[in-house]
Motif scaffolding. Structure first.
Motif, PDB file in Angstrom:
ATOM      1  N   PRO A 148      48.925  38.101  33.874  1.00  0.00           N
ATOM      2  CA  PRO A 148      49.421  37.685  32.550  1.00  0.00           C
ATOM      3  C   PRO A 148      48.567  36.619  31.853  1.00  0.00           C
ATOM      4  N   TYR A 149      47.599  36.037  32.576  1.00  0.00           N
ATOM      5  CA  TYR A 149      46.751  34.990  31.982  1.00  0.00           C
ATOM      6  C   TYR A 149      45.358  35.516  31.635  1.00  0.00           C
ATOM      7  N   CYS A 150      45.082  36.786  31.966  1.00  0.00           N
ATOM      8  CA  CYS A 150      43.702  37.266  31.966  1.00  0.00           C
ATOM      9  C   CYS A 150      43.310  37.957  30.655  1.00  0.00           C
ATOM     10  N   ASP A 151      42.230  37.488  30.043  1.00  0.00           N
ATOM     11  CA  ASP A 151      41.759  38.161  28.824  1.00  0.00           C
ATOM     12  C   ASP A 151      40.414  38.854  29.049  1.00  0.00           C
ATOM     13  N   PHE A 152      40.066  39.075  30.305  1.00  0.00           N
ATOM     14  CA  PHE A 152      38.832  39.819  30.584  1.00  0.00           C
ATOM     15  C   PHE A 152      39.034  41.297  30.230  1.00  0.00           C
ATOM     16  N   ASN A 153      37.936  42.015  30.108  1.00  0.00           N
ATOM     17  CA  ASN A 153      38.037  43.442  29.788  1.00  0.00           C
ATOM     18  C   ASN A 153      38.430  44.193  31.063  1.00  0.00           C
ATOM     19  N   GLY A 163      30.957  42.457  38.378  1.00  0.00           N
ATOM     20  CA  GLY A 163      32.121  41.683  37.956  1.00  0.00           C
ATOM     21  C   GLY A 163      33.194  42.582  37.375  1.00  0.00           C
ATOM     22  N   GLY A 164      34.364  41.965  37.119  1.00  0.00           N
ATOM     23  CA  GLY A 164      35.432  42.841  36.644  1.00  0.00           C
ATOM     24  C   GLY A 164      36.432  42.149  35.767  1.00  0.00           C
ATOM     25  N   GLY A 165      37.563  42.772  35.757  1.00  0.00           N
ATOM     26  CA  GLY A 165      38.063  43.813  36.637  1.00  0.00           C
ATOM     27  C   GLY A 165      38.019  43.413  38.123  1.00  0.00           C
ATOM     28  N   THR A 166      38.196  44.426  38.911  1.00  0.00           N
ATOM     29  CA  THR A 166      38.227  44.253  40.360  1.00  0.00           C
ATOM     30  C   THR A 166      37.222  45.200  41.018  1.00  0.00           C
ATOM     31  N   LEU A 206      29.367  40.481  44.549  1.00  0.00           N
ATOM     32  CA  LEU A 206      30.469  41.374  44.155  1.00  0.00           C
ATOM     33  C   LEU A 206      31.766  40.570  44.116  1.00  0.00           C
ATOM     34  N   GLU A 207      32.531  40.735  43.027  1.00  0.00           N
ATOM     35  CA  GLU A 207      33.835  40.059  42.923  1.00  0.00           C
ATOM     36  C   GLU A 207      34.888  40.890  43.644  1.00  0.00           C
ATOM     37  N   ALA A 208      35.721  40.207  44.414  1.00  0.00           N
ATOM     38  CA  ALA A 208      36.754  40.922  45.162  1.00  0.00           C
ATOM     39  C   ALA A 208      38.092  40.223  44.996  1.00  0.00           C
ATOM     40  N   ASN A 209      39.148  41.022  45.033  1.00  0.00           N
ATOM     41  CA  ASN A 209      40.504  40.496  44.944  1.00  0.00           C
ATOM     42  C   ASN A 209      41.149  40.677  46.319  1.00  0.00           C
ATOM     43  N   GLY A 259      51.389  36.558  38.589  1.00  0.00           N
ATOM     44  CA  GLY A 259      51.392  38.027  38.597  1.00  0.00           C
ATOM     45  C   GLY A 259      50.367  38.619  39.548  1.00  0.00           C
ATOM     46  N   ARG A 260      49.986  37.842  40.561  1.00  0.00           N
ATOM     47  CA  ARG A 260      48.956  38.342  41.486  1.00  0.00           C
ATOM     48  C   ARG A 260      49.535  39.389  42.426  1.00  0.00           C
ATOM     49  N   ILE A 261      48.639  40.268  42.924  1.00  0.00           N
ATOM     50  CA  ILE A 261      49.119  41.343  43.797  1.00  0.00           C
ATOM     51  C   ILE A 261      49.044  40.924  45.269  1.00  0.00           C
ATOM     52  N   LEU A 307      34.828  31.004  46.401  1.00  0.00           N
ATOM     53  CA  LEU A 307      36.269  31.162  46.196  1.00  0.00           C
ATOM     54  C   LEU A 307      36.614  30.657  44.792  1.00  0.00           C
ATOM     55  N   ASP A 308      37.394  31.464  44.046  1.00  0.00           N
ATOM     56  CA  ASP A 308      37.920  31.044  42.731  1.00  0.00           C
ATOM     57  C   ASP A 308      39.316  30.476  42.940  1.00  0.00           C
ATOM     58  N   ILE A 309      39.519  29.250  42.480  1.00  0.00           N
ATOM     59  CA  ILE A 309      40.857  28.646  42.485  1.00  0.00           C
ATOM     60  C   ILE A 309      41.126  28.128  41.071  1.00  0.00           C
ATOM     61  N   MET A 310      42.366  28.288  40.599  1.00  0.00           N
ATOM     62  CA  MET A 310      42.725  27.723  39.295  1.00  0.00           C
ATOM     63  C   MET A 310      43.669  26.531  39.517  1.00  0.00           C
ATOM     64  N   TYR A 311      43.642  25.589  38.595  1.00  0.00           N
ATOM     65  CA  TYR A 311      44.582  24.462  38.660  1.00  0.00           C
ATOM     66  C   TYR A 311      45.216  24.273  37.285  1.00  0.00           C
ATOM     67  N   TRP A 367      36.288  26.206  40.282  1.00  0.00           N
ATOM     68  CA  TRP A 367      37.589  25.569  40.081  1.00  0.00           C
ATOM     69  C   TRP A 367      37.879  25.529  38.586  1.00  0.00           C
ATOM     70  N   TYR A 368      38.765  26.448  38.153  1.00  0.00           N
ATOM     71  CA  TYR A 368      39.026  26.625  36.723  1.00  0.00           C
ATOM     72  C   TYR A 368      40.375  26.038  36.332  1.00  0.00           C
ATOM     73  N   GLN A 369      40.386  25.324  35.217  1.00  0.00           N
ATOM     74  CA  GLN A 369      41.686  24.918  34.663  1.00  0.00           C
ATOM     75  C   GLN A 369      42.289  26.141  33.969  1.00  0.00           C
ATOM     76  N   LEU A 370      43.535  26.448  34.277  1.00  0.00           N
ATOM     77  CA  LEU A 370      44.189  27.605  33.643  1.00  0.00           C
ATOM     78  C   LEU A 370      44.234  27.395  32.134  1.00  0.00           C
ATOM     79  N   THR A 371      43.721  28.349  31.387  1.00  0.00           N
ATOM     80  CA  THR A 371      43.799  28.261  29.929  1.00  0.00           C
ATOM     81  C   THR A 371      44.647  29.425  29.421  1.00  0.00           C
ATOM     82  N   ILE A 372      45.358  29.168  28.355  1.00  0.00           N
ATOM     83  CA  ILE A 372      46.208  30.232  27.788  1.00  0.00           C
ATOM     84  C   ILE A 372      45.405  30.898  26.673  1.00  0.00           C
TER      85      ILE A 372
HETATM   86  C1  LIG Z   1      36.887  38.025  35.975  1.00  0.00           C
HETATM   87  S1  LIG Z   1      37.944  37.168  37.014  1.00  0.00           S
HETATM   88  C2  LIG Z   1      37.564  38.255  38.365  1.00  0.00           C
HETATM   89  C3  LIG Z   1      38.166  38.000  39.691  1.00  0.00           C
HETATM   90  C4  LIG Z   1      39.089  39.065  40.247  1.00  0.00           C
HETATM   91  N1  LIG Z   1      39.350  40.093  39.317  1.00  0.00           N
HETATM   92  C5  LIG Z   1      40.383  38.423  40.594  1.00  0.00           C
HETATM   93  O1  LIG Z   1      41.105  38.020  39.680  1.00  0.00           O
HETATM   94  O2  LIG Z   1      40.670  38.309  41.787  1.00  0.00           O
HETATM   95  C6  LIG Z   1      37.087  35.647  37.430  1.00  0.00           C
HETATM   96  C7  LIG Z   1      37.928  34.408  37.556  1.00  0.00           C
HETATM   97  O3  LIG Z   1      38.215  33.833  36.300  1.00  0.00           O
HETATM   98  C8  LIG Z   1      39.324  32.968  36.446  1.00  0.00           C
HETATM   99  N2  LIG Z   1      40.205  33.135  35.278  1.00  0.00           N
HETATM  100  C9  LIG Z   1      40.618  34.285  34.719  1.00  0.00           C
HETATM  101  N3  LIG Z   1      41.410  34.035  33.655  1.00  0.00           N
HETATM  102  C10 LIG Z   1      41.526  32.687  33.547  1.00  0.00           C
HETATM  103  C11 LIG Z   1      42.221  31.799  32.670  1.00  0.00           C
HETATM  104  N4  LIG Z   1      42.985  32.260  31.670  1.00  0.00           N
HETATM  105  N5  LIG Z   1      42.077  30.468  32.869  1.00  0.00           N
HETATM  106  C12 LIG Z   1      41.296  29.991  33.857  1.00  0.00           C
HETATM  107  N6  LIG Z   1      40.626  30.779  34.712  1.00  0.00           N
HETATM  108  C13 LIG Z   1      40.739  32.110  34.572  1.00  0.00           C
HETATM  109  C14 LIG Z   1      40.033  33.353  37.732  1.00  0.00           C
HETATM  110  O4  LIG Z   1      39.869  32.304  38.672  1.00  0.00           O
HETATM  111  C15 LIG Z   1      39.271  34.593  38.183  1.00  0.00           C
HETATM  112  O5  LIG Z   1      39.196  34.697  39.565  1.00  0.00           O
END
Ligand SMILES: C[S@@+](CC[C@H](N)C(=O)[O-])C[C@H]1O[C@@H](n2cnc3c(N)ncnc32)[C@H](O)[C@@H]1O
Ligand code: SF4
Length: 382
Positions: free
Chosen positions: A24-29, A68-71, A101-104, A140-142, A165-169, A196-201
């Motif tokens: 629900p936070y993701c705006d990637f393609n 990158g992705g996606g997954t 390679l990005e992995a979930n 909403g993670r799986i 490792l990707d972690i959000m705070y 280490w990413y700050q969660l953005t809306i």
């Molecule tokens: C393109 S995503 C790919 C990773 C993989 N699809 C996954 O989610 O497991 C790369 C990273 O961007 C970060 N990310 C995605 N949306 C974000 C948001 N709205 N705010 C902060 N970080 C975000 C997450 O940490 C995510 O793992």
């Protein structure tokens, strides 16, 4: 005309646009899989596009590849191997190329990490986000926290000693202790790299429509300070706004973006930035975004390169380079934009007078104040 004294380093990005579920936070393609993953069709399309775009490489060696992705971990090791073999057969791949390679962690059942390693992937980036089950549900993670831990163990066992490792705070209702626990849990696996990413809306996400309650700014600031201190104590050096690495393990692929190198993006919605060294021009392109359109050869092949205006280059360079904690050497500005340093000397002076850049004229680096007000600093070059 822009003047380039040497060819720019080149990276390759490959976009694999499907996910099991859209977060629900993701705006990637990224697109939820509705039926079966059209792996073979997509791999063929990637290979076809690579051949079409090959002249843009101009015989330069590829320094890094990033799936990158996606997954991307939804794809089989066989598909990834086919793509990599195709690339290696048609261009020169640097002997030390970093191939990520990005992995979930939620795709571990479908994943053959050892197969990815054999296919030529030498760096893995795992999207963990948090180890806290409640937070993972809200996001909403799986996967849950234990799946995340298991995913990291499997990756290490498969021979991935170089992994991120990707972690959000700043997660909904997150406390300082919870944020620190996520960092400490992640670092207990000794990753070579930590994002280490700050969660953005972001607009166009579910969280934008149904906004969760996020921690207040002061608490986020406390998380940042405490987290950075912990990372430093444990030997992770911050080298970009959200990137931390052990010595010699910075992400070469991302560093090339930040240093305004060239990149060819292949796949649905992928972006490219290519410099024509001989003509003295910089070009950008974006592939059609929807996977369905991408699989349509006539739509995919209609991709158009657009010339980047000279007046935009300085700003674009700064937007990237000033994200780097230590900045870049001044000579990189001309090497990568083809512009003379004198084109921006008045703007540099202005930024230094406002204490937004460090004083050393051989170096382009945001000061402590500049780092806090990065938008104001880069805005000077607009
Ligand atoms: C393109 S995503 C790919 C990773 C993989 N699809 C996954 O989610 O497991 C790369 C990273 O961007 C970060 N990310 C995605 N949306 C974000 C948001 N709205 N705010 C902060 N970080 C975000 C997450 O940490 C995510 O793992
Ligand atoms: S799994 Fe990753 S790319 Fe897919 S929707 Fe979630 S954050 Fe976005």
């Amino acid at each position: 005309m822009l003047i380039f004294n040497k060819p720019l380093p080149l990276s390759l990005y490959i976009h694999l646009p499907w996910c099991v579920r859209k977060c629900p936070y993701c705006d990637f393609n990224s697109h939820e899989i509705k039926a079966d993953l059209p792996q073979e069709l997509y791999v063929n399309a990637i290979c076809d596009e690579f051949i079409q775009q090959l002249p843009l490489l101009n015989n330069r060696p590829v320094k890094s590849i990033f799936f990158g992705g996606g997954t991307p971990s939804l794809f089989s090791a066989h598909s990834i191997a086919n793509i990599l073999d195709h690339i290696a057969a048609h261009c020169s791949l640097d002997a030390n190329a970093e191939i990520t390679l990005e992995a979930n962690p939620g795709t571990i059942d479908q994943t053959n990490f050892a197969g990815f390693r054999t296919a030529g992937i030498n760096r893995l980036s795992l999207g963990i986000q948090s180890f806290n089950d409640d937070k993972l549900k809200i996001l909403g993670r799986i996967h849950d926290g234990e799946n995340a831990r298991e995913g990291i163990r499997i990756a290490k066992k498969a021979g991935f000693s170089n992994f991120n490792l990707d972690i959000m705070y700043g997660l909904p209702q997150q406390t300082l202790a919870e944020a620190m626990h996520d960092i400490e849990s992640a670092l207990s696996f000794a990753p070579t790299h930590f994002s280490w990413y700050q969660l953005t809306i972001e607009p166009n996400t579910l969280f934008y429509k149904q906004r969760p309650v996020l921690p207040v700014d002061d608490l986020i600031w406390d998380m940042q300070c405490a987290g950075q201190e912990k990372l430093q104590q444990l030997g992770y050096k911050q080298y970009e706004v959200s990137a931390y690495a052990r010595a010699d393990h910075e992400c070469l692929h991302n560093r090339n973006y930040w240093e305004f190198g060239d990149y060819l993006g292949i796949g649905a919605g992928a972006h490219s930035k290519i410099t024509d060294h001989d003509k003295g021009e910089v070009w950008r392109a974006q592939q059609v975004r929807h996977p369905k359109d991408y699989l349509d050869a006539s739509k995919r092949r209609a991709i158009e390169m657009k010339n980047v205006a000279e007046k935009d280059l300085a700003f674009e360079f700064m937007l990237n380079a000033l994200r780097l904690t230590d900045g870049v050497a001044m000579h990189l500005f001309s090497e990568r934009t083809g512009l003379a340093a004198s084109a921006i000397s008045h703007l540099l002076q202005q930024a230094r007078e406002r204490d937004l850049l460090v004083k050393d004229e051989k170096w382009l680096c945001a000061s402590e104040l500049g780092k806090k007000f990065l938008n104001d600093l880069t805005g000077i070059f607009l």
